[in-house]
Design an enzyme around this catalytic site. Structure first.
Site, PDB file in Angstrom:
ATOM      1  N   GLU A  69      -0.327  -8.502 -33.852  1.00 47.05           N
ATOM      2  CA  GLU A  69      -0.711  -9.273 -32.664  1.00 47.05           C
ATOM      3  C   GLU A  69      -1.314  -8.273 -31.683  1.00 47.05           C
ATOM      4  OE1 GLU A  69      -0.689 -12.376 -32.487  1.00 47.05           O
ATOM      5  OE2 GLU A  69       1.015 -13.258 -33.555  1.00 47.05           O
ATOM      6  N   CYS A 109      -2.191 -10.469 -23.074  1.00 49.20           N
ATOM      7  CA  CYS A 109      -3.142 -10.445 -24.192  1.00 49.20           C
ATOM      8  C   CYS A 109      -4.115 -11.608 -24.076  1.00 49.20           C
ATOM      9  CB  CYS A 109      -2.401 -10.486 -25.530  1.00 49.20           C
ATOM     10  SG  CYS A 109      -1.281 -11.877 -25.699  1.00 49.20           S
TER      11      CYS A 109
HETATM   12  P1  NAD Z   1       0.772   0.041 -27.477  1.00 51.17           P
HETATM   13  O1  NAD Z   1      -0.034  -0.139 -28.700  1.00 51.17           O
HETATM   14  O2  NAD Z   1       0.563   1.254 -26.659  1.00 51.17           O
HETATM   15  O3  NAD Z   1       2.333   0.027 -27.833  1.00 51.17           O
HETATM   16  C1  NAD Z   1       2.951  -1.067 -28.463  1.00 51.17           C
HETATM   17  C2  NAD Z   1       4.219  -0.593 -29.145  1.00 51.17           C
HETATM   18  O4  NAD Z   1       3.881   0.264 -30.232  1.00 51.17           O
HETATM   19  C3  NAD Z   1       5.154   0.206 -28.258  1.00 51.17           C
HETATM   20  O5  NAD Z   1       6.474  -0.168 -28.537  1.00 51.17           O
HETATM   21  C4  NAD Z   1       4.877   1.635 -28.689  1.00 51.17           C
HETATM   22  O6  NAD Z   1       5.947   2.512 -28.466  1.00 51.17           O
HETATM   23  C5  NAD Z   1       4.651   1.446 -30.165  1.00 51.17           C
HETATM   24  N1  NAD Z   1       3.902   2.523 -30.838  1.00 51.17           N
HETATM   25  C6  NAD Z   1       3.076   3.449 -30.289  1.00 51.17           C
HETATM   26  N2  NAD Z   1       2.548   4.234 -31.261  1.00 51.17           N
HETATM   27  C7  NAD Z   1       3.048   3.790 -32.439  1.00 51.17           C
HETATM   28  C8  NAD Z   1       2.858   4.172 -33.804  1.00 51.17           C
HETATM   29  N3  NAD Z   1       2.052   5.172 -34.144  1.00 51.17           N
HETATM   30  N4  NAD Z   1       3.506   3.460 -34.754  1.00 51.17           N
HETATM   31  C9  NAD Z   1       4.303   2.415 -34.437  1.00 51.17           C
HETATM   32  N5  NAD Z   1       4.522   2.015 -33.164  1.00 51.17           N
HETATM   33  C10 NAD Z   1       3.905   2.699 -32.174  1.00 51.17           C
HETATM   34  O7  NAD Z   1       0.552  -1.265 -26.609  1.00 51.17           O
HETATM   35  P2  NAD Z   1       1.109  -1.592 -25.153  1.00 51.17           P
HETATM   36  O8  NAD Z   1       0.364  -0.833 -24.134  1.00 51.17           O
HETATM   37  O9  NAD Z   1       2.592  -1.525 -25.142  1.00 51.17           O
HETATM   38  O10 NAD Z   1       0.731  -3.145 -25.032  1.00 51.17           O
HETATM   39  C11 NAD Z   1      -0.497  -3.581 -24.558  1.00 51.17           C
HETATM   40  C12 NAD Z   1      -1.328  -4.145 -25.693  1.00 51.17           C
HETATM   41  O11 NAD Z   1      -0.592  -5.144 -26.385  1.00 51.17           O
HETATM   42  C13 NAD Z   1      -2.579  -4.833 -25.194  1.00 51.17           C
HETATM   43  O12 NAD Z   1      -3.659  -4.477 -26.016  1.00 51.17           O
HETATM   44  C14 NAD Z   1      -2.255  -6.313 -25.355  1.00 51.17           C
HETATM   45  O13 NAD Z   1      -3.377  -7.147 -25.498  1.00 51.17           O
HETATM   46  C15 NAD Z   1      -1.399  -6.288 -26.570  1.00 51.17           C
HETATM   47  N6  NAD Z   1      -0.568  -7.488 -26.654  1.00 51.17           N
HETATM   48  C16 NAD Z   1      -0.883  -8.407 -27.610  1.00 51.17           C
HETATM   49  C17 NAD Z   1      -0.146  -9.577 -27.690  1.00 51.17           C
HETATM   50  C18 NAD Z   1      -0.476 -10.615 -28.721  1.00 51.17           C
HETATM   51  O14 NAD Z   1       0.346 -11.484 -28.937  1.00 51.17           O
HETATM   52  N7  NAD Z   1      -1.628 -10.564 -29.373  1.00 51.17           N
HETATM   53  C19 NAD Z   1       0.910  -9.796 -26.811  1.00 51.17           C
HETATM   54  C20 NAD Z   1       1.199  -8.837 -25.863  1.00 51.17           C
HETATM   55  C21 NAD Z   1       0.453  -7.669 -25.783  1.00 51.17           C
END
Ligand code: NAD
Length: 525
Positions: A244, A278
């Site tokens: 997502e 998002c």
């Molecule tokens: P992010 O990708 O920085 O982090 C998301 C999660 O992934 C965190 O828990 C982080 O610690 C973890 N993470 C980081 N590196 C990783 C790796 N190498 N392997 C596994 N996990 C890892 O995103 P964010 O800043 O927390 O969230 C914002 C983003 O999320 C935006 O792009 C937003 O659009 C998206 N989002 C999407 C939805 C949806 O349903 N499509 C919902 C909410 C947010």
């Protein structure tokens, strides 16, 4: 039960409105993750044996615990994410509560999880009774972002549990307190020890979790860049994933739209959660005949928004989560202005400093600008007047993202027709963002917005693997396609095809008579 994280390090929970550290949480050492997976596997082996209705009962208890602790949970969300209290209640607590309510209905759950008959159309296999069974994966890793720190993970944890899985949740390192609270809620509902464990940490902990043997599926919600790494990691281990990811949602305003309402929707859709959703409205394509009035209304309403800490009751727009996010918005705006965009409102950091950014309205935009191509994830609305509905659709679809979109028109039929032309996982006619809060609506994207679905019946299906089982009633008969091949059998096989598919029914009957004897001859191996 929350894992008693044996901590080598601590995560700091920071109030984005002040930059103050408000709590510290032990992070889970990477070396401990295999143990967590093992405990989850043990818990899951019992949990999967419960009847679906019994598991649904636990989900109901989880709902009740959340309901009782809702004020405290909303308070923590506001402090840790910075969003106004009203948003913490509506967008996080309400969505999570309603999701629990939805998945706790024993009748609905029994209907979804019971085996399904698979009738066979082909005469050759009519003696078999086929069924599809739905089985849990085992241990599911759920990796969450910070922006909806309750609604997003709960929308995935609950169906995962209902399906009979155990869950390892890794909340964002920006919202460890909300993550810990989810663990407490699970404890409070009496879920078996080890069934839901909260693994605290940053990217390295998330990466390790995905790579740990025993994690059978990964649900990742977050940015495109991280999603790509998670997908690669899952591919290497050959485990499935749901991604997502980000969006760049378009709002299409047609000339017959209720402009007054649509302008309020744009302002809310663009600035709720400080634009850090998002499904935020980021691109507006407005038919030229109403563009001027619509833009005036959007600018005027944006000017009336009160920017302030989420903890102050009358704040409409809180701070952004971290300085880096503010910098990304500034970078996109600088690039857009250099390419000819005009800022009509906001466009700079708010006077109160810190992570506060003024809600911003921009026009004279085009698709060469990063602002129109990359996710902004901040309080910016970009308005682009268009000649007609066709141009609006063409521009809306000119994006690598495909998460959500909305169409604004008084003509419901036309709205639906346009919805079908848009490349998005969900399209709302005369509303924005709300599909995320509707339990029956599948949530997920296309293209760079990811794959798979959460929420709804499909979200539950993601947590299940299908097993096909059939039982042959003719246990004493050898199959005609088994060994003992001969030229005669090849002819008979071809006649059988004639019997099944020849256009002329007389020919079909004739061929069948000739073929059956050979097909079922006793001297086969
Ligand atoms: P992010 O990708 O920085 O982090 C998301 C999660 O992934 C965190 O828990 C982080 O610690 C973890 N993470 C980081 N590196 C990783 C790796 N190498 N392997 C596994 N996990 C890892 O995103 P964010 O800043 O927390 O969230 C914002 C983003 O999320 C935006 O792009 C937003 O659009 C998206 N989002 C999407 C939805 C949806 O349903 N499509 C919902 C909410 C947010």
């Amino acid at each position: 039960m929350v894992s008693p994280a044996i901590a080598a390090e601590y995560l700091e929970s920071v109030d984005p409105a002040t930059g103050e550290v408000i709590a510290r949480f032990a992070s889970t050492p990477v070396a401990k993750i295999p143990e967590c997976v093992e405990r989850a596997q043990q818990a899951q082996s019992e949990w999967r044996r419960l009847l679906p209705a019994q598991r649904a009962q636990f989900i109901g208890r989880l709902r009740d615990v959340l309901f009782h602790r809702r004020a405290e949970v909303a308070e923590v969300i506001t402090r840790e994410v910075g969003k106004p209290r009203v948003e913490a209640i509506f967008s996080d607590v309400t969505v999570a509560l309603d999701t629990a309510h939805y998945y706790s209905n024993p009748l609905r759950v029994a209907r979804w999880l019971r085996p399904e008959r698979v009738p066979h159309h082909n005469l050759a296999v009519k003696s078999k009774r086929g069924e599809m069974h739905f089985e849990p994966y085992g241990v599911i890793a759920i990796i969450s972002p910070w922006n909806y720190p309750l609604a997003v993970p709960m929308g995935q944890i609950l169906p995962a549990l209902l399906a009979g899985n155990a869950v390892l949740l890794k909340p964002s390192e920006f919202t460890p307190w909300c993550g810990a609270l989810i663990g407490e809620l699970c404890d409070g509902a009496g879920l078996p020890e080890g069934l839901v464990q909260v693994v605290q940490g940053g990217g390295e902990v998330g990466a390790a979790l995905v790579q740990t043997e025993g994690v059978a599926k990964v649900l990742f919600t977050g940015s495109v860049a991280t999603g790509r790494k998670v997908a690669e990691s899952c591919a290497r281990r050959l485990v499935p994933s749901v991604l997502e990811l980000g969006g760049k949602d378009a709002m299409l305003v047609l000339s017959d739209a209720e402009v007054e309402v649509a302008s309020s929707a744009a302002v809310w859709g663009g600035f709720t959660n400080c634009g850090q959703a998002c499904l935020s409205v980021e691109r507006l394509y407005v038919e030229r005949s109403v563009a001027e009035r619509f833009t005036e209304l959007v600018v005027a309403k944006t000017g009336r928004l009160r920017v302030g800490p989420g903890s102050e009751a009358d704040s409409d727009v809180g701070p952004m989560i971290r300085p880096q996010q503010v910098e990304r918005v500034e970078r996109q705006l600088r690039d857009a202005v250099a390419r000819g965009a005009r800022i009509l409102a906001g466009g700079k950091r708010a006077a109160r400093g810190g992570n506060f950014f003024e809600p911003t309205v921009v026009t004279d935009v085009n698709h060469t600008m990063e602002l129109m191509r990359e996710e902004t994830f901040g309080p910016v609305l970009a308005i682009c007047p268009v000649a007609n509905a066709e141009e609006a659709v063409r521009l809306a679809n000119d994006s690598v993202f495909g998460l959500g979109a909305s169409v604004w028109t008084r003509d419901a039929k036309r709205g639906r027709e346009m919805a079908l032309q848009l490349n998005a996982g969900a399209v709302m006619v005369n509303d924005v963002i709300s599909a995320f809060g509707i339990c029956e609506a599948p949530h997920g994207g296309r293209g760079a917005s990811g794959w798979g679905r959460t929420h709804s019946r499909l979200g539950l299906q993601e947590m299940l693997q299908v097993k096909y089982v059939d039982v042959d009633g003719l246990a004493r008969v050898r199959k005609p396609w088994w060994f003992g091949y001969s030229a005669e059998l090849a002819v008979a096989a071809d006649r059988f095809l004639e019997f099944l598919y020849a256009p002329d029914w007389r020919r079909r009957v004739r061929q069948a008579r000739g073929a059956l004897g050979t097909l079922f001859r006793k001297n086969r191996i």
